[in-house]
Design a protein around this motif. Sequence first.
Motif, PDB file in Angstrom:
ATOM      1  N   TYR A   2       0.840  -1.194   0.000  1.00 55.52           N
ATOM      2  CA  TYR A   2       0.000   0.000   0.000  1.00 55.52           C
ATOM      3  C   TYR A   2       0.878   1.249   0.000  1.00 55.52           C
ATOM      4  CZ  TYR A   2       0.820  -0.460   5.016  1.00 55.52           C
ATOM      5  OH  TYR A   2       1.403  -0.571   6.248  1.00 55.52           O
ATOM      6  N   PRO A   3       0.325   2.369  -0.409  1.00 54.69           N
ATOM      7  CA  PRO A   3       1.114   3.592  -0.637  1.00 54.69           C
ATOM      8  C   PRO A   3       1.397   4.386   0.639  1.00 54.69           C
ATOM      9  CG  PRO A   3      -1.163   3.997  -1.164  1.00 54.69           C
ATOM     10  CD  PRO A   3      -1.060   2.546  -0.762  1.00 54.69           C
ATOM     11  N   MET A   4       2.294   3.878   1.464  1.00 55.30           N
ATOM     12  CA  MET A   4       2.561   4.543   2.735  1.00 55.30           C
ATOM     13  C   MET A   4       3.942   5.196   2.695  1.00 55.30           C
ATOM     14  SD  MET A   4       2.262   2.950   6.557  1.00 55.30           S
ATOM     15  CE  MET A   4       3.815   2.108   6.736  1.00 55.30           C
ATOM     16  N   ILE A   5       4.013   6.465   3.098  1.00 52.93           N
ATOM     17  CA  ILE A   5       5.277   7.184   3.170  1.00 52.93           C
ATOM     18  C   ILE A   5       5.523   7.545   4.626  1.00 52.93           C
ATOM     19  CG2 ILE A   5       6.522   9.283   2.488  1.00 52.93           C
ATOM     20  CD1 ILE A   5       4.674   9.353  -0.015  1.00 52.93           C
ATOM     21  N   THR A   6       6.660   7.095   5.182  1.00 57.62           N
ATOM     22  CA  THR A   6       7.028   7.447   6.550  1.00 57.62           C
ATOM     23  C   THR A   6       7.622   8.848   6.553  1.00 57.62           C
ATOM     24  OG1 THR A   6       7.484   5.137   7.063  1.00 57.62           O
ATOM     25  CG2 THR A   6       8.436   6.792   8.543  1.00 57.62           C
ATOM     26  N   ILE A   7       7.159   9.676   7.475  1.00 55.19           N
ATOM     27  CA  ILE A   7       7.629  11.058   7.558  1.00 55.19           C
ATOM     28  C   ILE A   7       8.123  11.327   8.981  1.00 55.19           C
ATOM     29  CG2 ILE A   7       6.989  13.498   7.353  1.00 55.19           C
ATOM     30  CD1 ILE A   7       4.794  12.570   5.360  1.00 55.19           C
ATOM     31  N   PRO A   8       9.445  11.577   9.138  1.00 55.03           N
ATOM     32  CA  PRO A   8       9.929  11.947  10.462  1.00 55.03           C
ATOM     33  C   PRO A   8       9.413  13.339  10.825  1.00 55.03           C
ATOM     34  CG  PRO A   8      11.766  11.748   8.891  1.00 55.03           C
ATOM     35  CD  PRO A   8      10.496  11.511   8.141  1.00 55.03           C
ATOM     36  N   ILE A   9       9.095  13.534  12.089  1.00 57.30           N
ATOM     37  CA  ILE A   9       8.598  14.835  12.558  1.00 57.30           C
ATOM     38  C   ILE A   9       9.687  15.450  13.414  1.00 57.30           C
ATOM     39  CG2 ILE A   9       6.852  16.000  13.944  1.00 57.30           C
ATOM     40  CD1 ILE A   9       4.953  13.651  13.223  1.00 57.30           C
ATOM     41  N   ASP A  10      10.145  16.647  13.031  1.00 58.86           N
ATOM     42  CA  ASP A  10      11.189  17.319  13.809  1.00 58.86           C
ATOM     43  C   ASP A  10      10.576  18.390  14.706  1.00 58.86           C
ATOM     44  OD1 ASP A  10      10.732  19.580  12.180  1.00 58.86           O
ATOM     45  OD2 ASP A  10      12.401  19.092  10.849  1.00 58.86           O
ATOM     46  N   THR A  11      11.400  18.970  15.560  1.00 58.86           N
ATOM     47  CA  THR A  11      10.900  19.962  16.527  1.00 58.86           C
ATOM     48  C   THR A  11      10.333  21.189  15.813  1.00 58.86           C
ATOM     49  OG1 THR A  11      13.137  20.847  16.787  1.00 58.86           O
ATOM     50  CG2 THR A  11      12.391  19.253  18.426  1.00 58.86           C
ATOM     51  N   HIS A  12      10.903  21.556  14.664  1.00 55.82           N
ATOM     52  CA  HIS A  12      10.386  22.700  13.910  1.00 55.82           C
ATOM     53  C   HIS A  12       8.936  22.462  13.493  1.00 55.82           C
ATOM     54  CE1 HIS A  12       9.531  25.033  10.246  1.00 55.82           C
ATOM     55  NE2 HIS A  12      10.171  25.991  10.868  1.00 55.82           N
ATOM     56  N   MET A  13       8.655  21.252  13.004  1.00 58.13           N
ATOM     57  CA  MET A  13       7.279  20.925  12.594  1.00 58.13           C
ATOM     58  C   MET A  13       6.330  20.973  13.780  1.00 58.13           C
ATOM     59  SD  MET A  13       7.746  17.841   9.831  1.00 58.13           S
ATOM     60  CE  MET A  13       6.004  17.642   9.485  1.00 58.13           C
ATOM     61  N   VAL A  14       6.760  20.446  14.931  1.00 55.59           N
ATOM     62  CA  VAL A  14       5.915  20.453  16.126  1.00 55.59           C
ATOM     63  C   VAL A  14       5.660  21.886  16.584  1.00 55.59           C
ATOM     64  CG1 VAL A  14       5.729  19.748  18.553  1.00 55.59           C
ATOM     65  CG2 VAL A  14       6.617  18.139  16.856  1.00 55.59           C
ATOM     66  N   GLU A  15       6.712  22.720  16.551  1.00 51.21           N
ATOM     67  CA  GLU A  15       6.557  24.124  16.944  1.00 51.21           C
ATOM     68  C   GLU A  15       5.591  24.855  16.012  1.00 51.21           C
ATOM     69  OE1 GLU A  15      10.597  25.525  16.964  1.00 51.21           O
ATOM     70  OE2 GLU A  15      11.049  24.492  18.856  1.00 51.21           O
ATOM     71  N   LEU A 108       2.196   9.476  15.238  1.00 51.69           N
ATOM     72  CA  LEU A 108       2.431   8.856  16.541  1.00 51.69           C
ATOM     73  C   LEU A 108       2.113   9.849  17.643  1.00 51.69           C
ATOM     74  CD1 LEU A 108       5.775   6.830  16.261  1.00 51.69           C
ATOM     75  CD2 LEU A 108       3.448   5.933  16.531  1.00 51.69           C
ATOM     76  N   LYS A 109       1.552   9.338  18.721  1.00 48.19           N
ATOM     77  CA  LYS A 109       1.144  10.179  19.850  1.00 48.19           C
ATOM     78  C   LYS A 109       2.292  11.037  20.369  1.00 48.19           C
ATOM     79  CE  LYS A 109      -1.441  10.011  24.124  1.00 48.19           C
ATOM     80  NZ  LYS A 109      -2.174   9.213  25.081  1.00 48.19           N
ATOM     81  N   ASP A 110       3.530  10.508  20.333  1.00 53.33           N
ATOM     82  CA  ASP A 110       4.678  11.275  20.828  1.00 53.33           C
ATOM     83  C   ASP A 110       5.216  12.284  19.803  1.00 53.33           C
ATOM     84  OD1 ASP A 110       6.160   9.788  18.984  1.00 53.33           O
ATOM     85  OD2 ASP A 110       7.341   8.738  20.505  1.00 53.33           O
ATOM     86  N   MET A 111       4.555  12.362  18.644  1.00 59.11           N
ATOM     87  CA  MET A 111       4.880  13.333  17.581  1.00 59.11           C
ATOM     88  C   MET A 111       6.313  13.214  17.060  1.00 59.11           C
ATOM     89  SD  MET A 111       2.930  16.791  18.745  1.00 59.11           S
ATOM     90  CE  MET A 111       1.716  16.685  20.029  1.00 59.11           C
ATOM     91  N   THR A 112       6.852  12.005  17.002  1.00 65.25           N
ATOM     92  CA  THR A 112       8.194  11.811  16.463  1.00 65.25           C
ATOM     93  C   THR A 112       8.167  11.342  15.020  1.00 65.25           C
ATOM     94  OG1 THR A 112       8.228   9.539  17.280  1.00 65.25           O
ATOM     95  CG2 THR A 112       9.200  11.256  18.711  1.00 65.25           C
ATOM     96  N   GLN A 113       7.047  10.793  14.595  1.00 63.34           N
ATOM     97  CA  GLN A 113       6.957  10.227  13.256  1.00 63.34           C
ATOM     98  C   GLN A 113       5.499  10.097  12.850  1.00 63.34           C
ATOM     99  OE1 GLN A 113       9.442   6.794  12.141  1.00 63.34           O
ATOM    100  NE2 GLN A 113       7.649   5.552  12.461  1.00 63.34           N
ATOM    101  N   GLY A 114       5.290  10.092  11.547  1.00 60.39           N
ATOM    102  CA  GLY A 114       3.953   9.891  11.020  1.00 60.39           C
ATOM    103  C   GLY A 114       4.021   9.230   9.663  1.00 60.39           C
ATOM    104  N   TRP A 115       2.856   9.003   9.092  1.00 54.25           N
ATOM    105  CA  TRP A 115       2.767   8.321   7.803  1.00 54.25           C
ATOM    106  C   TRP A 115       1.712   8.979   6.933  1.00 54.25           C
ATOM    107  CZ3 TRP A 115       2.955   6.074  12.559  1.00 54.25           C
ATOM    108  CH2 TRP A 115       4.069   5.271  12.832  1.00 54.25           C
TER     109      TRP A 115
END
Length: 157
Positions: A2-15, A108-115
Amino acid sequence: PYPMITIPIDTHMVEEATRLAAEIPVLRNSIRSGEGTIYGVLGELMYIQACGGERQNTYDYDVVMDDTHTVDVKTKCVTTEPRPHYDCSVAAIASQQDCDRYAFIRVLKDMTQGWYLGSLTKEEFYDKARYMEAGKCDDSGWSPIIDCYSVMISELT
């Protein structure tokens, strides 16, 4: 696959998501009383990172693409990596939204990664979707807290 792309979430994105979420009033039909707003905004930022477009954040859609079609980004806060048989849902009360496409994101609940899981045109989504009544379990044991329409991740493009 399936077409899933893993995206790391950095502090800039969270801010940035925190800043933008603070500008959004709690929606009348908010499932989590506004607590999920930051995840929704993160989902929008992740979608734009993966696919392009410009964030608009209207009631009907979140992103306008270069070709002017509109995308409503549906984001779920999760604790595990998505699997192909997991559902992507649109609340029944949101079915009247005027958008061209639905895109689905998990954070992810801890905001470190998403898809980025994929998307469907609004028409394709409702052609494929199953109606799920609040409180009734599906085959996997999942029960929506509000009435919704769902498709499996494996059905996205």
